[in-house]
Each structure stands twice: as C-alpha cells, then as structure tokens.
Design an enzyme around this catalytic site. Structure first.
Site, PDB file in Angstrom:
ATOM      1  CB  CYS A  91      -0.950   0.136   1.265  1.00 40.38           C
ATOM      2  SG  CYS A  91      -0.143   0.362   2.729  1.00 40.38           S
ATOM      3  CB  CYS A 159      13.751 -10.057  11.323  1.00 39.81           C
ATOM      4  SG  CYS A 159      14.592 -11.193  10.463  1.00 39.81           S
TER       5      CYS A 159
HETATM    6 ZN   LIG Z   1       0.507  -1.690   3.681  1.00 45.29          ZN
END
Ligand SMILES: [Zn+2]
Length: 172
Positions: A91, A159
């Site tokens: 996004c 991580c």
């Molecule tokens: Zn996102």
C-alpha cells in the site's frame, strides 16, 4: 542483565529471539483484552484476494498476503545503505527510516524501530514457536517478525522481508 546472559548461554539466536519475544514488555500488548489480531483490525487499504494477486508480484503476494518468508540474503534491500524510507510494497505506507536500519547478519533487512504507527503486531504461534508477527498497519500485509535481540537504543530487531517493501531514497 541476567536474562541477557542467559540468552548468550543459550547460544542459538533463535532460542534467544523466541525467549526475548516472550518476555519483552515492549512487544506485549498493554491489555490482553485489547490485543488486536489481524482479523479484528480494521485496515484502511483493503482488497479482495483476487485483487491482491493481481496487484502484487507472486513473491510479494506469497509473503504479504500469506505470511511467507523470503529466502535469506536474496533481497537487494539488504545492501541498501542510502538515506531514505522503506515503504510497504502492498500500500506504499512509509514503514522504516534508513536511520534505524542495521546489519543483523541474518540475511533479512533489519531495523531497530519502525516509524510511528506504521506497523501492527500480533502473536504468531506457527511452526511451534511463539513469535511477534509484524504487519503494515494500513493494509495488514505481513512484513516479518520482531525479536528482542536488537541493538541499542531499543534492543529490538524488526526482521523484515525485503520483498514486502520498496525503498525510496531521500530527495537531495
Ligand atoms: Zn501496507
């Protein structure tokens, strides 16, 4: 300090990481009752499974939407050392500043702190481990896991799967 020493004695970074994730006060939700899960969280950016499959590359789709893990040392972002910002590949939300990136020698891009409000977390008990899963707070895309064996000042290690992110260099 006592725990730190125990971690070292345990030898395996995985053992340390898992234990760390379990005891880290930072990673434990303030209230178990209020602990969000990905199903309960409302995300601003939503797509149907079919739409995600179309929007993402197969590897991005596998990691972001099905909590896959990329093979270590395969992401070009491991060697990204410029100033800039790492964004969600799903996004485009800004997730991490290059200022908090460090070499964890794990083969995955690692950071000691996300940008404020950029991520959500939940307990992940898959593979007989208890880990802290990390996802984008805007689209819910899986990014990676957080562990308690990172460097100062937070001692946290985010991580991340490089394929779940894009990098945008800071403008000159
Ligand atoms: Zn996102």
């Amino acid at each position: 300090m006592r725990l730190r020493r125990l971690f070292l004695l345990a030898g395996g970074s995985l053992a340390a990481a898992v234990t760390g994730a379990l005891i880290s006060p930072r990673l434990v939700p303030r209230s178990a009752h209020a602990a969000p899960t990905s199903r309960e969280e409302a995300f601003t950016v939503t797509h149907s499974d079919e739409e995600w499959r179309r929007l993402l590359t197969p590897e991005q789709y596998r990691v972001l939407r099905h909590e896959g893990t990329e093979r270590p040392y395969t992401s070009p972002l491991n060697n990204e050392h410029r100033h800039g910002t790492f964004h969600c590949a799903g996004c485009d939300q800004a997730l991490f500043s290059s200022q908090t990136k460090y070499d964890s020698r794990t083969g995955w891009p690692s950071f000691w702190q996300p940008l404020e409000g950029a991520i959500g977390t939940r307990r992940d008990t898959s593979f007989a481990m208890s880990r802290t899963e990390v996802h984008c707070s805007r689209c819910g895309g899986h990014l990676g896991h957080a562990f308690d064996d990172g460097p100062l000042p937070t001692r946290l290690r985010y991580c991340m799967n490089g394929v779940a992110m894009t990098f945008r260099p800071a403008s000159a």
